[in-house]
Design a protein around this motif. Structure first.
Motif, PDB file in Angstrom:
ATOM      1  N   ALA A  30      61.704  20.531  85.108  1.00 45.11           N
ATOM      2  CA  ALA A  30      62.129  21.236  86.329  1.00 45.11           C
ATOM      3  C   ALA A  30      63.538  20.818  86.723  1.00 45.11           C
ATOM      4  CB  ALA A  30      61.137  20.965  87.461  1.00 45.11           C
ATOM      5  N   SER A  33      66.101  22.226  84.144  1.00 43.72           N
ATOM      6  CA  SER A  33      66.226  23.684  84.117  1.00 43.72           C
ATOM      7  C   SER A  33      66.644  24.285  85.453  1.00 43.72           C
ATOM      8  CB  SER A  33      64.890  24.310  83.697  1.00 43.72           C
ATOM      9  OG  SER A  33      63.906  24.085  84.703  1.00 43.72           O
ATOM     10  N   LEU A  35      64.691  24.816  87.817  1.00 43.10           N
ATOM     11  CA  LEU A  35      63.544  25.590  88.293  1.00 43.10           C
ATOM     12  C   LEU A  35      62.575  24.641  88.984  1.00 43.10           C
ATOM     13  CD1 LEU A  35      62.854  27.798  85.150  1.00 43.10           C
ATOM     14  CD2 LEU A  35      63.941  28.502  87.277  1.00 43.10           C
ATOM     15  N   GLY A  36      61.702  25.183  89.784  1.00 38.71           N
ATOM     16  CA  GLY A  36      60.699  24.364  90.450  1.00 38.71           C
ATOM     17  C   GLY A  36      59.513  24.095  89.538  1.00 38.71           C
ATOM     18  N   GLN A  37      58.802  23.033  89.841  1.00 38.68           N
ATOM     19  CA  GLN A  37      57.620  22.694  89.052  1.00 38.68           C
ATOM     20  C   GLN A  37      56.579  23.803  89.124  1.00 38.68           C
ATOM     21  OE1 GLN A  37      56.030  18.678  89.467  1.00 38.68           O
ATOM     22  NE2 GLN A  37      57.975  18.052  90.392  1.00 38.68           N
ATOM     23  N   SER A  39      57.057  26.980  89.432  1.00 35.04           N
ATOM     24  CA  SER A  39      57.480  28.067  88.542  1.00 35.04           C
ATOM     25  C   SER A  39      57.170  27.732  87.089  1.00 35.04           C
ATOM     26  CB  SER A  39      58.977  28.332  88.691  1.00 35.04           C
ATOM     27  OG  SER A  39      59.269  28.783  89.980  1.00 35.04           O
ATOM     28  N   LEU A  40      57.391  26.482  86.708  1.00 32.13           N
ATOM     29  CA  LEU A  40      57.100  26.084  85.330  1.00 32.13           C
ATOM     30  C   LEU A  40      55.599  26.115  85.053  1.00 32.13           C
ATOM     31  CD1 LEU A  40      59.647  23.190  84.702  1.00 32.13           C
ATOM     32  CD2 LEU A  40      59.803  25.591  84.032  1.00 32.13           C
TER      33      LEU A  40
END
Length: 81
Positions: A30, A33, A35-37, A39-40
């Protein structure tokens, strides 16, 4: 005065440590990238982000994270107002 939670790693040291690893945890992926956890985890559940398991550990390889990010749609340029 704000006190940091003792169990939560600070983002910058985690990023430095993650930069040297071949396999990443979800929190490390996260950070790398942007991105949030959540979202992953959603991408993992949907089968869009490949993971590896070693016992109970969830590992995302750099190659799989890169592949996932490259598979995201390109943003269309918005007209300026």
């Amino acid at each position: 005065m704000r006190r940091d939670h003792p169990e939560m790693p600070k983002r910058e040291p985690m990023l430095r440590n993650a930069a040297e690893k071949l396999g990443l945890t979800v929190p490390e992926a996260a950070v790398l990238s942007s991105l949030g956890q959540t979202s992953l985890y959603k991408a993992i559940k949907e089968g869009r982000l490949r993971i590896r398991k070693y016992g109970t550990r969830t590992i995302i390889t750099r190659a799989d994270l890169t592949s996932f990010l490259e598979s995201l749609p390109e943003a269309t340029k918005q007209p300026e107002r």
